[in-house]
Each structure stands twice: as structure tokens, then as C-alpha cells.
Design a protein around this motif. Structure first.
Motif, short mmCIF file in Angstrom:
data_model
loop_
_atom_site.label_atom_id
_atom_site.label_comp_id
_atom_site.label_asym_id
_atom_site.label_seq_id
_atom_site.Cartn_x
_atom_site.Cartn_y
_atom_site.Cartn_z
N LEU A 1 0.82 -1.21 0.00
CA LEU A 1 0.00 0.00 0.00
C LEU A 1 0.85 1.26 0.00
CD1 LEU A 1 -2.77 -0.96 2.59
CD2 LEU A 1 -2.88 -1.12 0.11
N SER A 2 2.16 1.10 0.15
CA SER A 2 3.05 2.27 0.22
C SER A 2 3.21 2.89 -1.16
CB SER A 2 4.41 1.86 0.77
OG SER A 2 5.05 0.95 -0.10
N ILE A 3 3.43 4.19 -1.19
CA ILE A 3 3.63 4.89 -2.46
C ILE A 3 4.81 5.84 -2.34
CG2 ILE A 3 1.20 4.76 -3.14
CD1 ILE A 3 0.81 7.61 -2.19
N GLY A 4 5.40 6.14 -3.48
CA GLY A 4 6.52 7.08 -3.53
C GLY A 4 7.78 6.59 -2.87
N GLY A 5 7.82 5.30 -2.52
CA GLY A 5 9.00 4.77 -1.84
C GLY A 5 9.06 5.11 -0.36
N LEU A 6 8.02 5.76 0.16
CA LEU A 6 8.00 6.10 1.59
C LEU A 6 7.53 4.88 2.37
CD1 LEU A 6 8.36 8.49 3.59
CD2 LEU A 6 5.89 8.85 3.43
N PRO A 7 8.33 4.36 3.28
CA PRO A 7 7.95 3.14 4.01
C PRO A 7 6.67 3.32 4.82
CG PRO A 7 10.29 3.61 4.28
CD PRO A 7 9.67 4.82 3.64
N PHE B 1 -6.10 -2.55 -7.99
CA PHE B 1 -6.12 -2.17 -6.59
C PHE B 1 -5.02 -1.14 -6.36
CE2 PHE B 1 -7.47 -6.56 -7.07
CZ PHE B 1 -8.67 -6.58 -6.38
N ILE B 2 -4.87 -0.71 -5.11
CA ILE B 2 -3.75 0.19 -4.80
C ILE B 2 -2.43 -0.48 -5.17
CG2 ILE B 2 -2.54 1.43 -2.97
CD1 ILE B 2 -5.20 1.56 -1.46
N GLU B 3 -2.34 -1.79 -4.95
CA GLU B 3 -1.09 -2.52 -5.15
C GLU B 3 -0.52 -2.36 -6.57
OE1 GLU B 3 -3.89 -3.52 -3.68
OE2 GLU B 3 -3.63 -5.48 -2.75
N ASN B 4 -1.39 -2.39 -7.59
CA ASN B 4 -0.88 -2.23 -8.95
C ASN B 4 -1.17 -0.83 -9.52
OD1 ASN B 4 -3.62 -2.78 -9.09
ND2 ASN B 4 -3.43 -4.50 -10.51
N GLY B 5 -2.25 -0.21 -9.09
CA GLY B 5 -2.58 1.13 -9.58
C GLY B 5 -1.57 2.18 -9.16
N ARG B 6 -0.85 1.95 -8.08
CA ARG B 6 0.12 2.94 -7.60
C ARG B 6 1.28 3.14 -8.58
NH1 ARG B 6 3.72 -0.36 -3.11
NH2 ARG B 6 3.61 -2.40 -4.13
N PHE B 7 1.45 2.22 -9.53
CA PHE B 7 2.54 2.34 -10.50
C PHE B 7 2.10 2.94 -11.83
CE2 PHE B 7 3.76 -1.46 -7.90
CZ PHE B 7 4.80 -0.85 -7.22
N HIS B 8 0.81 3.19 -12.00
CA HIS B 8 0.32 3.73 -13.26
C HIS B 8 0.94 5.09 -13.57
CE1 HIS B 8 -3.62 1.16 -13.13
NE2 HIS B 8 -2.54 0.44 -13.33
N GLY B 9 1.10 5.92 -12.55
CA GLY B 9 1.65 7.25 -12.76
C GLY B 9 3.05 7.24 -13.34
N ASP B 10 3.84 6.24 -12.98
CA ASP B 10 5.21 6.16 -13.51
C ASP B 10 5.19 6.03 -15.03
OD1 ASP B 10 6.27 6.26 -10.96
OD2 ASP B 10 6.38 4.08 -10.74
N ARG B 11 4.26 5.25 -15.55
CA ARG B 11 4.18 5.04 -16.99
C ARG B 11 3.68 6.30 -17.70
NH1 ARG B 11 1.27 -0.77 -17.00
NH2 ARG B 11 0.98 -0.33 -19.22
N ILE B 12 2.78 7.01 -17.05
CA ILE B 12 2.30 8.27 -17.64
C ILE B 12 3.42 9.29 -17.71
CG2 ILE B 12 0.77 10.23 -17.26
CD1 ILE B 12 -1.24 8.26 -16.04
#
Length: 338
Positions: free
Chosen positions: A57-63, A306-317
């Protein structure tokens, strides 16, 4: 009129992750949300525990550090508030995006604050991350809008020693039924299928199955609600109709993605799947410069994202915007007039 490189509509985990990706690439960002940060999570049951681990559930690499493996709703909200502060994400809470106008790379987002004041923001690109919680799947029966009927579930205290009907066969319905029963409500589950859905959490299924087997919770399988009355529910099955007492009715039948903003912008929405037209590699829609992230990508099948995979969508954009893509070529100046 304000100007930023990217406007993100939706301050949930996937929207915040996309904003972080853009900021790391040197882009200016504005994040708009019609509610508070992570408003979808605020609608979860008060004492909900996530299925996923904190790491996923973490985003941006923040633990996301916890004593336990799986975070609660309260812990998740605290974490995402911390994310906003840590990365200094410019979130404009309680500001509803009304329309996306113009053509890339000169788009305009019109929005309205809760006070009623309207605002316009120019940008190079828009990332829509509006999620799915704002559009419940209505069952379309008389009485659905009565005051004791709700499409969300928060906690059981309000139903102590009350007759309750829970409609649905998924995780939300099963967990709500258990919580209500343990708080002292008299619970009946109504579901159109013959049993619980296949995606029920493995630790929930034995519990709810045993409670029904012992008679602590009643269940009406292969049944549908035909009408909701002020103090009862009419349920129809192959055996005929029956009237169940109901002081509270929880219609936990899921939600549909909120694609209204995309549709009004000119994005094509598949009527069968609910999936907006987009490039799966970049998440850019058929409207140039308008992207989407999170559950919107999956349309009506919300169980795919879910959050688990959707959190990486922004990187591709952001990779598309900063690469040789059509919009990325012009994302070099701080203002379109410079």
C-alpha cells in the motif's frame, strides 16, 4: 488563472502516487479532490483492516511501517496524510473538477470549491484518478432512497438490537453481517446467487459460513429484494415473496467507476465493460493529454486494479510525458506563454 504542468483529479493513493511521479520529474502539479485526501478510504468501515500488506500500500518509496502486517483504515489514512506532507503534494481538497477543456498542450480544468467559488487551472496534461466509490450499484427498487437505507457500511453500533437486512454476496456484505451480528443486531443476508462470491477473503468465509449454519445469521440465497418499506423488506425467490423486518438496510452491492468527467471530455466509454478508451502502455485516453490511473482502467471489473498495482500507473504516464511522446515534447517550460 493558475498554471501547472499536470493536474491530477483525485487524491486517493493512485492519484497521489501519480503526483509524486510527476513532481520527481520536475513537473509542477495540482491535485484536486471533491472530498478529503483518500476520500474512498474514509468510506470504509470504521474498523476495517486491509487485505494487502503495508508494503503493497506504500507509495513514492515512503515506508509504511507497522507493528502488524496488515494496516487498519485508521493507519492507512494516517500514512497517506504523512505522504502528502512528506512530499509537499499540493492537494486542493473539497474542490470538484467540473470540466476539462481545450486541447493539449493547452488544457484547462474548471473546478468549484465547496464555498461555491469557481477556479480555472491551465495545464499540459490531466490525470484522472476519480476511483469508483462515488457511484453505487443501485438495485432499482421502490424504497431504495428511504432514510434507513444505505449503500455504504461504517459500523454496527447504530443497529444494536435492531432488525437488519444486508444485501450482497461479496466481502463487504459478509464482513458487515459478521460485525452487525457481533454487535447485537438481528441479521439477514439477501443475495441473488446460491452462495457467497468466489473472492471472499479466506479467513472470512469459514466464520460467516458457520454463523449461518448455526442460525446466528439468516440467509436468503437465490433471492432478490423487490421492495423496501419503512420497517420491512419484500424479498422474492423461486418459492415466492416474503416480508422481512428491517430497521436498517445495507445495500452492499458494489460501486461502478466514476467516468462522468472523462465522458464529458470526449473520452469514449465502452458500454459493455465501462472501460474508457486508452493506450494500455501509457494510460493516455483517446483525448490527447488526458490520462487515467487506478480502477478506472478496469471499468466495471473493479477487482482487476487495486492500490497494489494502480500505484505504479503514474510512472508510466510520466515516462510518456517526459519521453518522446506527443505531450512530453512540450513539457519543458514553466508556463505556456514563455
Amino acid at each position: 488563472m493558475d498554471f501547472v504542468d499536470v493536474v491530477v483529479v483525485g487524491a486517493g493513493p493512485c492519484g497521489l502516487a501519480a503526483a509524486i511521479s510527476a513532481m520527481r520529474a520536475g513537473m509542477s502539479v495540482a491535485v484536486l479532490d471533491k472530498g478529503p485526501v483518500c476520500s474512498t478510504i474514509t468510506h470504509y468501515p470504521t474498523y476495517a483492516t486491509f487485505f494487502s500488506t503495508a508494503e503493497k500500500l506504500s507509495i513514492g518509496g515512503l515506508p509504511f511501517i507497522l507493528a502488524e502486517t496488515k494496516p487498519t483504515r485508521k493507519e492507512a489514512l494516517a500514512y497517506y496524510r504523512g505522504v502528502v506532507r512528506h512530499f509537499a503534494i499540493p492537494v486542493r481538497q473539497y474542490e470538484t473538477a467540473l470540466a476539462i477543456e481545450g486541447k493539449a498542450p493547452q488544457l484547462v480544468v474548471r473546478s468549484r470549491k465547496r464555498s461555491g467559488t469557481e477556479r480555472t487551472t491551465r495545464c499540459r496534461a490531466v490525470i484522472v484518478a476519480t476511483g469508483y466509490f462515488g457511484t453505487p450499484n443501485r438495485i432499482g427498487v421502490p424504497g431504495e432512497d428511504l432514510p434507513h437505507v444505505t449503500h455504504t457500511y461504517h459500523e454496527a453500533h447504530e443497529a444494536f438490537e435492531q432488525d437488519v437486512v444486508v444485501v450482497g454476496g461479496g466481502n463487504s456484505a459478509a464482513e458487515a453481517a459478521l460485525d452487525l451480528y457481533r454487535t447485537g443486531a438481528r441479521v439477514t443476508v439477501v443475495h441473488f446467487g446460491p452462495s457467497w462470491d468466489k473472492r471472499i477473503k479466506p479467513w472470512v468465509l469459514p466464520d460467516i459460513t458457520n454463523r449461518i449454519h448455526e442460525g446466528s445469521i439468516a440467509a436468503c440465497w437465490n433471492s432478490r429484494v423487490a421492495e423496501i418499506r419503512p420497517e420491512s423488506v419484500i424479498v422474492q425467490s423461486a418459492d415466492g415473496a416474503q416480508e422481512l423486518p428491517a430497521d436498517h438496510v445495507y445495500l452492499l452491492t458494489g460501486f461502478a467507476p466514476d467516468t462522468s468527467l472523462l465522458a464529458s471530455t470526449g473520452v469514449r466509454i465502452d458500454p459493455a465493460t465501462g472501460i474508457p478508451a486508452h493506450d494500455p502502455a501509457t494510460f493516455e485516453t483517446n483525448v490527447r493529454g488526458v490520462y487515467m490511473v487506478g480502477v478506472l482502467v478496469a471499468g466495471y471489473d473493479a477487482n482487476q486494479v487495486f492500490i497494489e498495482n494502480g500505484r505504479f500507473h503514474g510512472d508510466r504516464i510520466v515516462a510518456h510525458l517526459t519521453g518522446s511522446g506527443r505531450v512530453g515534447e512540450v513539457l519543458v517550460s514553466a508556463d505556456p506563454d514563455s
